[in-house]
Design a protein around this motif. Structure first.
Motif, PDB file in Angstrom:
ATOM      1  N   ILE A  50       0.836  -1.212   0.000  1.00 42.46           N
ATOM      2  CA  ILE A  50       0.000   0.000   0.000  1.00 42.46           C
ATOM      3  C   ILE A  50       0.865   1.254   0.000  1.00 42.46           C
ATOM      4  O   ILE A  50       0.489   2.282  -0.577  1.00 42.46           O
ATOM      5  N   VAL A  51       2.019   1.178   0.629  1.00 42.81           N
ATOM      6  CA  VAL A  51       2.940   2.319   0.648  1.00 42.81           C
ATOM      7  C   VAL A  51       3.466   2.568  -0.768  1.00 42.81           C
ATOM      8  O   VAL A  51       3.566   3.718  -1.203  1.00 42.81           O
ATOM      9  N   GLU A  52       3.774   1.496  -1.481  1.00 39.36           N
ATOM     10  CA  GLU A  52       4.237   1.624  -2.863  1.00 39.36           C
ATOM     11  C   GLU A  52       3.184   2.307  -3.724  1.00 39.36           C
ATOM     12  O   GLU A  52       3.477   3.253  -4.459  1.00 39.36           O
ATOM     13  N   GLU A  53       1.950   1.837  -3.609  1.00 43.44           N
ATOM     14  CA  GLU A  53       0.859   2.433  -4.383  1.00 43.44           C
ATOM     15  C   GLU A  53       0.645   3.889  -3.998  1.00 43.44           C
ATOM     16  O   GLU A  53       0.384   4.744  -4.850  1.00 43.44           O
ATOM     17  N   GLY A  54       0.763   4.172  -2.710  1.00 44.10           N
ATOM     18  CA  GLY A  54       0.618   5.550  -2.240  1.00 44.10           C
ATOM     19  C   GLY A  54       1.708   6.463  -2.783  1.00 44.10           C
ATOM     20  O   GLY A  54       1.429   7.597  -3.198  1.00 44.10           O
ATOM     21  N   LEU A  55       2.944   5.975  -2.793  1.00 43.88           N
ATOM     22  CA  LEU A  55       4.051   6.778  -3.329  1.00 43.88           C
ATOM     23  C   LEU A  55       3.878   7.032  -4.826  1.00 43.88           C
ATOM     24  O   LEU A  55       4.149   8.140  -5.302  1.00 43.88           O
ATOM     25  N   ILE A  56       3.437   6.013  -5.551  1.00 43.76           N
ATOM     26  CA  ILE A  56       3.202   6.195  -6.992  1.00 43.76           C
ATOM     27  C   ILE A  56       2.113   7.236  -7.208  1.00 43.76           C
ATOM     28  O   ILE A  56       2.267   8.176  -7.998  1.00 43.76           O
ATOM     29  N   ILE A 104       9.184  15.416  -5.601  1.00 40.82           N
ATOM     30  CA  ILE A 104       8.804  14.302  -6.476  1.00 40.82           C
ATOM     31  C   ILE A 104      10.020  13.431  -6.761  1.00 40.82           C
ATOM     32  O   ILE A 104       9.927  12.197  -6.774  1.00 40.82           O
ATOM     33  N   SER A 105      11.157  14.053  -6.976  1.00 43.17           N
ATOM     34  CA  SER A 105      12.392  13.308  -7.217  1.00 43.17           C
ATOM     35  C   SER A 105      12.766  12.458  -6.013  1.00 43.17           C
ATOM     36  O   SER A 105      13.198  11.311  -6.161  1.00 43.17           O
ATOM     37  N   LEU A 106      12.617  13.024  -4.825  1.00 46.67           N
ATOM     38  CA  LEU A 106      12.908  12.263  -3.613  1.00 46.67           C
ATOM     39  C   LEU A 106      11.933  11.093  -3.435  1.00 46.67           C
ATOM     40  O   LEU A 106      12.337   9.991  -3.048  1.00 46.67           O
ATOM     41  N   ILE A 107      10.668  11.338  -3.741  1.00 45.52           N
ATOM     42  CA  ILE A 107       9.659  10.274  -3.657  1.00 45.52           C
ATOM     43  C   ILE A 107      10.006   9.135  -4.610  1.00 45.52           C
ATOM     44  O   ILE A 107       9.961   7.961  -4.239  1.00 45.52           O
ATOM     45  N   SER A 108      10.379   9.486  -5.839  1.00 47.76           N
ATOM     46  CA  SER A 108      10.719   8.440  -6.808  1.00 47.76           C
ATOM     47  C   SER A 108      12.005   7.717  -6.414  1.00 47.76           C
ATOM     48  O   SER A 108      12.131   6.508  -6.631  1.00 47.76           O
ATOM     49  N   SER A 109      12.934   8.408  -5.794  1.00 47.13           N
ATOM     50  CA  SER A 109      14.168   7.763  -5.324  1.00 47.13           C
ATOM     51  C   SER A 109      13.872   6.765  -4.212  1.00 47.13           C
ATOM     52  O   SER A 109      14.353   5.630  -4.237  1.00 47.13           O
ATOM     53  N   VAL A 110      13.090   7.188  -3.242  1.00 44.17           N
ATOM     54  CA  VAL A 110      12.735   6.311  -2.126  1.00 44.17           C
ATOM     55  C   VAL A 110      11.915   5.122  -2.638  1.00 44.17           C
ATOM     56  O   VAL A 110      12.139   3.977  -2.237  1.00 44.17           O
ATOM     57  N   GLY A 111      10.986   5.396  -3.542  1.00 43.15           N
ATOM     58  CA  GLY A 111      10.179   4.318  -4.109  1.00 43.15           C
ATOM     59  C   GLY A 111      11.019   3.296  -4.850  1.00 43.15           C
ATOM     60  O   GLY A 111      10.818   2.083  -4.699  1.00 43.15           O
ATOM     61  N   LEU A 112      11.961   3.764  -5.639  1.00 44.82           N
ATOM     62  CA  LEU A 112      12.830   2.842  -6.366  1.00 44.82           C
ATOM     63  C   LEU A 112      13.706   2.047  -5.407  1.00 44.82           C
ATOM     64  O   LEU A 112      13.914   0.843  -5.597  1.00 44.82           O
ATOM     65  N   LEU A 113      14.190   2.685  -4.376  1.00 42.78           N
ATOM     66  CA  LEU A 113      15.055   2.012  -3.411  1.00 42.78           C
ATOM     67  C   LEU A 113      14.313   0.874  -2.704  1.00 42.78           C
ATOM     68  O   LEU A 113      14.825  -0.242  -2.604  1.00 42.78           O
ATOM     69  N   PHE A 114      13.114   1.143  -2.231  1.00 41.23           N
ATOM     70  CA  PHE A 114      12.399   0.149  -1.447  1.00 41.23           C
ATOM     71  C   PHE A 114      11.626  -0.868  -2.281  1.00 41.23           C
ATOM     72  O   PHE A 114      11.464  -2.014  -1.875  1.00 41.23           O
ATOM     73  N   GLU A 116      11.824  -1.195  -6.016  1.00 40.38           N
ATOM     74  CA  GLU A 116      12.451  -1.577  -7.283  1.00 40.38           C
ATOM     75  C   GLU A 116      11.424  -1.679  -8.415  1.00 40.38           C
ATOM     76  O   GLU A 116      11.479  -2.579  -9.245  1.00 40.38           O
ATOM     77  N   ASN A 117      10.503  -0.741  -8.427  1.00 38.30           N
ATOM     78  CA  ASN A 117       9.450  -0.693  -9.434  1.00 38.30           C
ATOM     79  C   ASN A 117       9.847   0.325 -10.501  1.00 38.30           C
ATOM     80  O   ASN A 117      10.180   1.474 -10.191  1.00 38.30           O
ATOM     81  N   ALA A 118       9.776  -0.082 -11.763  1.00 36.50           N
ATOM     82  CA  ALA A 118      10.185   0.794 -12.868  1.00 36.50           C
ATOM     83  C   ALA A 118       9.304   2.035 -12.998  1.00 36.50           C
ATOM     84  O   ALA A 118       9.706   3.014 -13.627  1.00 36.50           O
ATOM     85  N   VAL A 119       8.131   2.027 -12.409  1.00 36.11           N
ATOM     86  CA  VAL A 119       7.254   3.202 -12.460  1.00 36.11           C
ATOM     87  C   VAL A 119       7.952   4.399 -11.815  1.00 36.11           C
ATOM     88  O   VAL A 119       7.807   5.537 -12.283  1.00 36.11           O
ATOM     89  N   PHE A 120       8.748   4.158 -10.794  1.00 40.41           N
ATOM     90  CA  PHE A 120       9.462   5.252 -10.136  1.00 40.41           C
ATOM     91  C   PHE A 120      10.537   5.846 -11.053  1.00 40.41           C
ATOM     92  O   PHE A 120      10.829   7.033 -10.975  1.00 40.41           O
ATOM     93  N   ILE A 121      11.095   5.020 -11.919  1.00 38.54           N
ATOM     94  CA  ILE A 121      12.058   5.530 -12.910  1.00 38.54           C
ATOM     95  C   ILE A 121      11.338   6.430 -13.901  1.00 38.54           C
ATOM     96  O   ILE A 121      11.849   7.495 -14.272  1.00 38.54           O
ATOM     97  N   VAL A 122      10.144   6.038 -14.307  1.00 40.79           N
ATOM     98  CA  VAL A 122       9.350   6.851 -15.238  1.00 40.79           C
ATOM     99  C   VAL A 122       8.959   8.173 -14.584  1.00 40.79           C
ATOM    100  O   VAL A 122       9.057   9.243 -15.211  1.00 40.79           O
ATOM    101  N   ILE A 123       8.534   8.120 -13.327  1.00 42.68           N
ATOM    102  CA  ILE A 123       8.176   9.354 -12.616  1.00 42.68           C
ATOM    103  C   ILE A 123       9.379  10.286 -12.552  1.00 42.68           C
ATOM    104  O   ILE A 123       9.263  11.492 -12.789  1.00 42.68           O
ATOM    105  N   PHE A 124      10.551   9.725 -12.248  1.00 43.74           N
ATOM    106  CA  PHE A 124      11.754  10.552 -12.186  1.00 43.74           C
ATOM    107  C   PHE A 124      12.096  11.120 -13.565  1.00 43.74           C
ATOM    108  O   PHE A 124      12.487  12.288 -13.680  1.00 43.74           O
ATOM    109  N   ALA A 125      11.941  10.324 -14.610  1.00 39.77           N
ATOM    110  CA  ALA A 125      12.232  10.802 -15.969  1.00 39.77           C
ATOM    111  C   ALA A 125      11.313  11.960 -16.347  1.00 39.77           C
ATOM    112  O   ALA A 125      11.767  12.962 -16.923  1.00 39.77           O
ATOM    113  N   VAL A 126      10.040  11.846 -16.025  1.00 42.35           N
ATOM    114  CA  VAL A 126       9.101  12.937 -16.312  1.00 42.35           C
ATOM    115  C   VAL A 126       9.471  14.172 -15.493  1.00 42.35           C
ATOM    116  O   VAL A 126       9.429  15.304 -15.990  1.00 42.35           O
TER     117      VAL A 126
END
Length: 162
Positions: A50-56, A104-114, A116-126
């Protein structure tokens, strides 16, 4: 209007943007490399999905909010004819936008760290696209604020190095 006052406003905004980018790029880069190497283990705690979904959701929502909020703030700058007030309104909106992009960058970094979902890479790219495309330049400021030739020249002079 004095160019030095315009220069001070322009340079402070430019400095903030560079500092924010200098902080988030290495953080995300290190986490991205960790994510792609696959052989490092940091023994991170298990976090509920749920935390992952919330961060996304929060990351995507903030991307939309920063875009709409910036547009709203820029529209309010059209109410004045004075260049200094327009520029202050623009730089305040830009600073607000870049602080949101930083989070947003920090959120995507934390999300990717915990997670490992590629959606966080896309969020960071945007987010990087917004970082790059929204960077204040004399031409962009002139176009967005719909400045006349004299005001455009004052902004161009203010953006030059000392």
């Amino acid at each position: 209007m004095e160019v030095s006052e315009l220069r001070k406003i322009y340079k402070s905004t430019e400095l903030l943007i560079l500092v924010l980018m200098a902080i988030v790029l290495p953080i995300f880069g290190m986490i991205y490399l960790y994510h792609n190497s696959g052989n490092l283990n940091w023994d991170l705690p298990e976090v509920p999905a749920i935390v992952e979904e919330g961060l996304i959701g929060f990351g995507v929502g903030l991307l939309l909010v920063q875009f709409l909020l910036f547009r709203k703030r820029i529209k309010s700058s059209f109410l004045t004819g004075e260049l200094i007030l327009k520029l202050k309104s623009y730089t305040n909106a830009t600073k607000e936008r870049y602080i949101l992009l930083f989070f947003i960058s920090l959120i995507s970094s934390v999300g990717l760290l915990f997670f490992e979902n590629a959606v966080f890479i896309v969020i960071f790219a945007v987010t990087l696209i917004f970082f790059s495309a929204g960077k204040p330049t004399p031409d962009r400021i002139s176009r967005i604020l719909k400045l006349d030739k004299e005001q455009k020249e004052q902004i161009r002079l203010a953006s030059r190095p000392d």
